[in-house]
Design a protein around this motif. Structure first.
Motif, short mmCIF file in Angstrom:
data_model
loop_
_atom_site.label_atom_id
_atom_site.label_comp_id
_atom_site.label_asym_id
_atom_site.label_seq_id
_atom_site.Cartn_x
_atom_site.Cartn_y
_atom_site.Cartn_z
N ASP A 116 0.63 -1.42 0.06
CA ASP A 116 0.04 -0.09 0.13
C ASP A 116 0.74 1.41 0.14
N GLY A 117 2.18 1.19 -0.24
CA GLY A 117 2.99 2.41 0.02
C GLY A 117 3.55 2.69 1.51
N VAL A 118 3.35 2.24 2.57
CA VAL A 118 3.37 2.61 3.78
C VAL A 118 4.98 1.98 4.20
N LEU A 119 5.86 3.07 4.52
CA LEU A 119 7.20 2.65 4.83
C LEU A 119 7.25 1.73 6.09
N MET A 120 8.25 0.85 5.92
CA MET A 120 8.34 -0.16 7.05
C MET A 120 9.87 0.25 7.61
N ILE A 121 10.11 0.55 8.90
CA ILE A 121 11.22 0.65 9.60
C ILE A 121 11.41 -0.47 10.74
N GLU A 122 12.58 -1.04 10.77
CA GLU A 122 12.87 -2.01 11.68
C GLU A 122 13.54 -1.45 12.80
N ASP A 123 13.33 -1.27 13.89
CA ASP A 123 14.29 -0.69 15.02
C ASP A 123 15.06 -1.66 15.57
N ILE A 152 9.15 -4.25 13.66
CA ILE A 152 8.75 -3.38 12.23
C ILE A 152 7.73 -2.24 12.49
N HIS A 153 7.93 -1.18 12.35
CA HIS A 153 7.01 0.05 12.32
C HIS A 153 6.45 0.43 11.18
#
Length: 325
Positions: A303-310, A315-316
């Protein structure tokens, strides 16, 4: 009627490619008198077109205007609908405002609002966008896709790919995309995208894609606070760039990707977007209105949402934020 004749005249010059067109031939094509042809030629000259007239050969366009005009954008444009209807202004508060008004007036899909100058240009989060006269591209494009409301943000990413491709095709300079809406060259911002929509509870009436691109500014054209973070195509390429050619390149790439998107969905756009993305696989900070997230950018969802792994491996999903790489 007059605008249709002008369009047919420019189509004829486009087809001729640099060859001469005789006045008689033009008159026959347009179904008008030789006197009417001369009047149309003079109108093009007033707009800044340089036309060469040679006896027994006819006319040919040797130079297009410094200013961007609707007629110049029609010259050589090979799209089906994007850019076929151009609303041109010399100076406006914001092209987005005009585009919103035109959507209520049932402007057709692909209608473009373009201005030489914006007095109140803005980007995301209502930030001011510096839009000086005759140097950049300040425009808004109206689309009317039949897609679910949650998928609207995908059009921002699609537009970013189209812009990167147009810049690369016409200048040889390779830009990068910073999620969600910034185009960078050598780490400095050259283009911003602002996507807004008109919608009801269950359907999208229109999506308006606002594009602000720095094209022919020199460093001193930017305010001091922007000189170290903003750039232009002229600065990066080292030579002046035709704004009209860049615009037509955007129109053609945007239409091609948009039709692909409507037919095959977001996946092919996603793959292209990730190939140009500056942040994928790198450590980033995402600053939202309420907090910050630090971690490695893993890509975007379908859906185009950015995924960030801390650092803890969580996963945020980031829907809206400022990204620092």
């Amino acid at each position: 009627m007059q605008s249709q004749l002008r369009k047919e005249l420019l189509d004829a010059f486009t087809t001729a490619g640099g060859s001469y067109l005789s006045g008689q031939h033009i008159a026959e094509l347009l179904g008008c008198s030789r006197t009417a042809v001369w009047k149309h030629i003079e109108e093009l000259r007033k707009e800044g077109f340089e036309l060469e007239a040679v006896r027994r050969k006819g006319y040919r366009i040797v130079k297009t205007p410094e200013k961007i005009t609707a007629d110049e954008l029609r010259l050589g444009l090979k799209t089906k609908f994007i850019g076929k209807n151009v609303h041109y202004e010399d100076s406006v508060e914001s092209t987005q405002k005009i585009a919103h008004r035109l959507t209520y007036e049932d402007a057709p899909e692909g209608t473009v609002v373009i201005a030489e100058e914006q007095l109140s240009g803005r980007g995301r989060m209502n930030r001011k966008w510096h839009s000086p006269k005759y140097t950049g591209i300040w425009m808004s494009i109206i689309l009317r896709p039949s897609i679910p409301l949650p998928k609207a943000p995908q059009l921002t990413l699609l537009a970013a790919v189209a812009i990167v491709q147009a810049i690369e095709d016409l200048t040889g300079v390779l830009p990068e995309i910073k999620w969600p809406n910034d185009i960078l060259i050598n780490g400095k911002k050259v283009t911003g995208i602002l996507t807004e929509l008109e919608a009801e509870a269950d359907r999208i009436n229109s999506i308006i894609i606002g594009i602000g691109m720095n094209v022919n500014q020199i460093k001193e054209d930017f305010p001091p606070e922007l000189q170290n973070i903003a750039t232009s195509l002229l600065i990066e390429k080292g030579e002046k760039i035709s704004r009209a050619d860049i615009i037509k390149g955007i129109f053609m790439n945007l239409e091609k990707l948009y039709l692909l998107y409507l037919e095959e969905g977001f996946l092919p756009i996603k793959l292209l977007w990730e190939s140009y993305a500056i942040s994928i696989g790198r450590q980033v900070t995402a600053r939202t209105l309420t907090h910050s997230i630090v971690g490695k950018a893993q890509g975007i969802t379908d859906d185009g949402v950015l995924m960030i792994e801390d650092e803890q491996g969580k996963i945020h999903h980031v829907y809206s934020a400022d990204i620092e790489v």
